[in-house]
Design a protein around this motif. Structure first.
Motif, mmCIF file in Angstrom:
data_model
loop_
_atom_site.group_PDB
_atom_site.id
_atom_site.type_symbol
_atom_site.label_atom_id
_atom_site.label_comp_id
_atom_site.label_asym_id
_atom_site.label_seq_id
_atom_site.Cartn_x
_atom_site.Cartn_y
_atom_site.Cartn_z
ATOM 1 N N ALA A 154 -14.819 -20.159 0.336
ATOM 2 C CA ALA A 154 -15.448 -21.371 -0.201
ATOM 3 C C ALA A 154 -16.829 -21.561 0.416
ATOM 4 O O ALA A 154 -17.021 -22.422 1.283
ATOM 5 C CB ALA A 154 -14.569 -22.590 0.056
ATOM 6 N N PRO A 155 -17.817 -20.776 -0.002
ATOM 7 C CA PRO A 155 -19.171 -20.890 0.555
ATOM 8 C C PRO A 155 -19.941 -22.043 -0.076
ATOM 9 O O PRO A 155 -19.493 -22.659 -1.047
ATOM 10 C CB PRO A 155 -19.796 -19.546 0.170
ATOM 11 N N GLY A 156 -21.121 -22.315 0.463
ATOM 12 C CA GLY A 156 -22.024 -23.294 -0.134
ATOM 13 C C GLY A 156 -22.167 -24.562 0.673
ATOM 14 O O GLY A 156 -21.208 -25.040 1.278
ATOM 15 N N ASP A 157 -23.381 -25.118 0.683
ATOM 16 C CA ASP A 157 -23.621 -26.324 1.469
ATOM 17 C C ASP A 157 -22.898 -27.539 0.902
ATOM 18 O O ASP A 157 -22.497 -28.424 1.654
ATOM 19 C CB ASP A 157 -25.122 -26.596 1.627
ATOM 20 N N PHE A 158 -22.703 -27.575 -0.421
ATOM 21 C CA PHE A 158 -22.004 -28.744 -0.950
ATOM 22 C C PHE A 158 -20.504 -28.678 -0.679
ATOM 23 O O PHE A 158 -19.848 -29.712 -0.579
ATOM 24 C CB PHE A 158 -22.268 -28.933 -2.443
ATOM 25 N N ALA A 159 -19.968 -27.472 -0.529
ATOM 26 C CA ALA A 159 -18.582 -27.337 -0.076
ATOM 27 C C ALA A 159 -18.453 -27.922 1.321
ATOM 28 O O ALA A 159 -17.474 -28.610 1.643
ATOM 29 C CB ALA A 159 -18.163 -25.873 -0.097
ATOM 30 N N GLN A 160 -19.452 -27.673 2.159
ATOM 31 C CA GLN A 160 -19.460 -28.224 3.508
ATOM 32 C C GLN A 160 -19.594 -29.743 3.484
ATOM 33 O O GLN A 160 -18.945 -30.461 4.259
ATOM 34 C CB GLN A 160 -20.599 -27.600 4.308
ATOM 35 N N ALA A 161 -20.439 -30.241 2.594
ATOM 36 C CA ALA A 161 -20.612 -31.693 2.469
ATOM 37 C C ALA A 161 -19.323 -32.352 1.999
ATOM 38 O O ALA A 161 -18.969 -33.454 2.454
ATOM 39 C CB ALA A 161 -21.750 -31.996 1.497
ATOM 40 N N TYR A 162 -18.610 -31.694 1.085
ATOM 41 C CA TYR A 162 -17.326 -32.210 0.592
ATOM 42 C C TYR A 162 -16.339 -32.392 1.741
ATOM 43 O O TYR A 162 -15.606 -33.386 1.795
ATOM 44 C CB TYR A 162 -16.779 -31.257 -0.467
ATOM 45 N N VAL A 163 -16.323 -31.438 2.678
ATOM 46 C CA VAL A 163 -15.423 -31.528 3.824
ATOM 47 C C VAL A 163 -15.729 -32.783 4.640
ATOM 48 O O VAL A 163 -14.824 -33.531 5.035
ATOM 49 C CB VAL A 163 -15.550 -30.265 4.697
ATOM 50 N N ILE A 164 -17.002 -33.028 4.897
ATOM 51 C CA ILE A 164 -17.390 -34.218 5.654
ATOM 52 C C ILE A 164 -17.038 -35.487 4.884
ATOM 53 O O ILE A 164 -16.490 -36.443 5.445
ATOM 54 C CB ILE A 164 -18.899 -34.196 5.960
ATOM 55 N N ALA A 165 -17.355 -35.496 3.588
ATOM 56 C CA ALA A 165 -17.093 -36.685 2.769
ATOM 57 C C ALA A 165 -15.604 -36.990 2.695
ATOM 58 O O ALA A 165 -15.204 -38.163 2.628
ATOM 59 C CB ALA A 165 -17.672 -36.482 1.371
ATOM 60 N N HIS A 166 -14.766 -35.951 2.698
ATOM 61 C CA HIS A 166 -13.317 -36.161 2.693
ATOM 62 C C HIS A 166 -12.869 -36.860 3.972
ATOM 63 O O HIS A 166 -12.079 -37.812 3.930
ATOM 64 C CB HIS A 166 -12.593 -34.813 2.544
ATOM 65 N N GLU A 167 -13.361 -36.392 5.121
ATOM 66 C CA GLU A 167 -12.982 -37.021 6.394
ATOM 67 C C GLU A 167 -13.514 -38.444 6.483
ATOM 68 O O GLU A 167 -12.832 -39.336 7.003
ATOM 69 C CB GLU A 167 -13.471 -36.178 7.569
ATOM 70 N N VAL A 168 -14.718 -38.675 5.983
ATOM 71 C CA VAL A 168 -15.242 -40.042 5.921
ATOM 72 C C VAL A 168 -14.373 -40.889 4.993
ATOM 73 O O VAL A 168 -14.183 -42.090 5.225
ATOM 74 C CB VAL A 168 -16.711 -40.040 5.459
ATOM 75 N N GLY A 169 -13.821 -40.255 3.960
ATOM 76 C CA GLY A 169 -12.893 -40.957 3.076
ATOM 77 C C GLY A 169 -11.705 -41.517 3.835
ATOM 78 O O GLY A 169 -11.207 -42.613 3.524
ATOM 79 N N HIS A 170 -11.241 -40.790 4.849
ATOM 80 C CA HIS A 170 -10.156 -41.311 5.685
ATOM 81 C C HIS A 170 -10.623 -42.539 6.475
ATOM 82 O O HIS A 170 -9.837 -43.463 6.708
ATOM 83 C CB HIS A 170 -9.669 -40.224 6.640
ATOM 84 N N HIS A 171 -11.882 -42.536 6.877
ATOM 85 C CA HIS A 171 -12.408 -43.714 7.572
ATOM 86 C C HIS A 171 -12.460 -44.906 6.618
ATOM 87 O O HIS A 171 -12.153 -46.041 7.014
ATOM 88 C CB HIS A 171 -13.797 -43.432 8.132
ATOM 89 N N VAL A 172 -12.832 -44.671 5.388
ATOM 90 C CA VAL A 172 -12.848 -45.745 4.391
ATOM 91 C C VAL A 172 -11.435 -46.308 4.234
ATOM 92 O O VAL A 172 -11.246 -47.537 4.156
ATOM 93 C CB VAL A 172 -13.383 -45.228 3.041
ATOM 94 N N GLN A 173 -10.443 -45.444 4.201
ATOM 95 C CA GLN A 173 -9.054 -45.905 4.133
ATOM 96 C C GLN A 173 -8.693 -46.762 5.333
ATOM 97 O O GLN A 173 -7.991 -47.775 5.197
ATOM 98 C CB GLN A 173 -8.108 -44.703 4.054
ATOM 99 N N GLN A 174 -9.164 -46.368 6.500
ATOM 100 C CA GLN A 174 -8.926 -47.158 7.708
ATOM 101 C C GLN A 174 -9.587 -48.527 7.588
ATOM 102 O O GLN A 174 -8.987 -49.555 7.928
ATOM 103 C CB GLN A 174 -9.465 -46.405 8.933
ATOM 104 N N GLU A 175 -10.817 -48.547 7.093
ATOM 105 C CA GLU A 175 -11.547 -49.806 6.935
ATOM 106 C C GLU A 175 -10.858 -50.736 5.939
ATOM 107 O O GLU A 175 -10.879 -51.955 6.098
ATOM 108 C CB GLU A 175 -12.971 -49.513 6.461
#
Length: 288
Positions: A154-175
């Motif tokens: 799974a190469p690509g910078d947006f694949a990497q951004a998706y990983v970060i956004a997913h983890e931030v999504g967990h923070h949104v769930q916490q909030e």
């Protein structure tokens, strides 16, 4: 992905220290092959990654924070990318929370190497990126991106951004109080029922990642040709069924904790197309 020159977040903590390459644990290293096996361990065992965090309290050289962690070096391009993506999630979620009459509290993002002490226990690089609700921090060993590209396909910078956004999504769930509700329900549930709840939690985080991408594109035109395909490919490669197949094991749906490849793609796409938090209610969905 168009990210260079955009705002960088000040919420990145660099706890990598001065060590060399590889994942130093107990004087040895974890090879890439071992890393991939470890990545699928949660799915194979049916264990919630947050539970793994609490269990992994020993073994290995654990990075310990002595006072405030420094910001990453200004010339570190990988850290610069992560900081820029984090800043973009901050901008999107701050505005969405504001529209809903609430205040978004930014998470911290911690860069570490090998292992790290968190409020959820000792985390290790072999677990991949993770979010700890107890300290509201996202943790990532940037070597994971090499694994994402070279071993998971799974190469690509947006694949990497998706990983970060997913983890931030967990923070949104916490909030939003979702994580606490799910944790209470899981405490009363069987293992299979708890896994099913974990799947819905993870798929919602995928959907929230799509919501971020939707609004980032509308506000800052960050997407380039092929970016969406990169994220969809990453979602496919890290589905529970795909990871179990890649490990040479039988696919065991009852052990899933993150969702199938098709489910992860579906919910990321849902958030991306609608840009609506309400569309990400995986807990009310009859079909995932």
């Amino acid at each position: 992905m168009r990210w260079e020159g955009n705002r960088e977040s000040s919420n990145v903590e660099d706890m990598r220290g001065g060590g060399g390459g590889g994942f130093g644990l107990g004087g040895g290293t974890i090879g890439i092959g071992t890393l991939v096996i470890a990545l699928v361990g949660g799915a194979l065992l049916g264990v919630n990654p947050l539970t793994l965090l609490g269990m992994m309290t020993g073994g290995g050289q654990v990075t310990q924070q002595q006072g405030p962690a420094p910001a990453p070096p200004a010339n570190d391009q990988e850290a610069k990318f992560v900081s820029t993506v984090l800043a973009d999630t901050e901008d999107v979620w701050t505005e969405l929370f504001k529209q809903g009459g609430a205040t978004y509290q930014d998470p911290k993002l911690v860069l570490f190497r090998g292992a790290v002490r968190t409020a959820c226990g000792a985390g290790q690089a072999a677990m991949g990126p993770f979010y700890c609700p107890a300290d509201q921090k996202v943790y990532i060993d940037l070597s994971f991106y090499d694994t994402l590209k070279s071993r998971l396909g799974a190469p690509g910078d947006f694949a990497q951004a998706y990983v970060i956004a997913h983890e931030v999504g967990h923070h949104v769930q916490q909030e939003l109080g979702i994580t606490e509700q799910v944790d209470r329900a899981r405490a009363r549930a069987s293992q299979a029922e708890g896994n099913a709840m974990s799947v819905r939690l993870e798929l919602q985080a995928d959907c929230f990642a799509g919501v971020w991408a939707h609004h980032a594109q509308r506000a800052r035109n960050v997407l380039e040709q092929g970016d969406i395909e990169e994220a969809m490919n990453a979602a496919q490669k890290i589905g529970d069924d795909a990871l179990q197949q890649a490990s040479g094991r039988a696919v065991v749906p009852e052990s899933f904790t993150h969702g199938t490849s098709a489910q992860r793609q579906k919910w990321f796409s849902t958030g991306l197309q609608t840009g609506s938090v309400k569309s990400c209610d995986t807990f009310s969905a009859r079909s995932l």
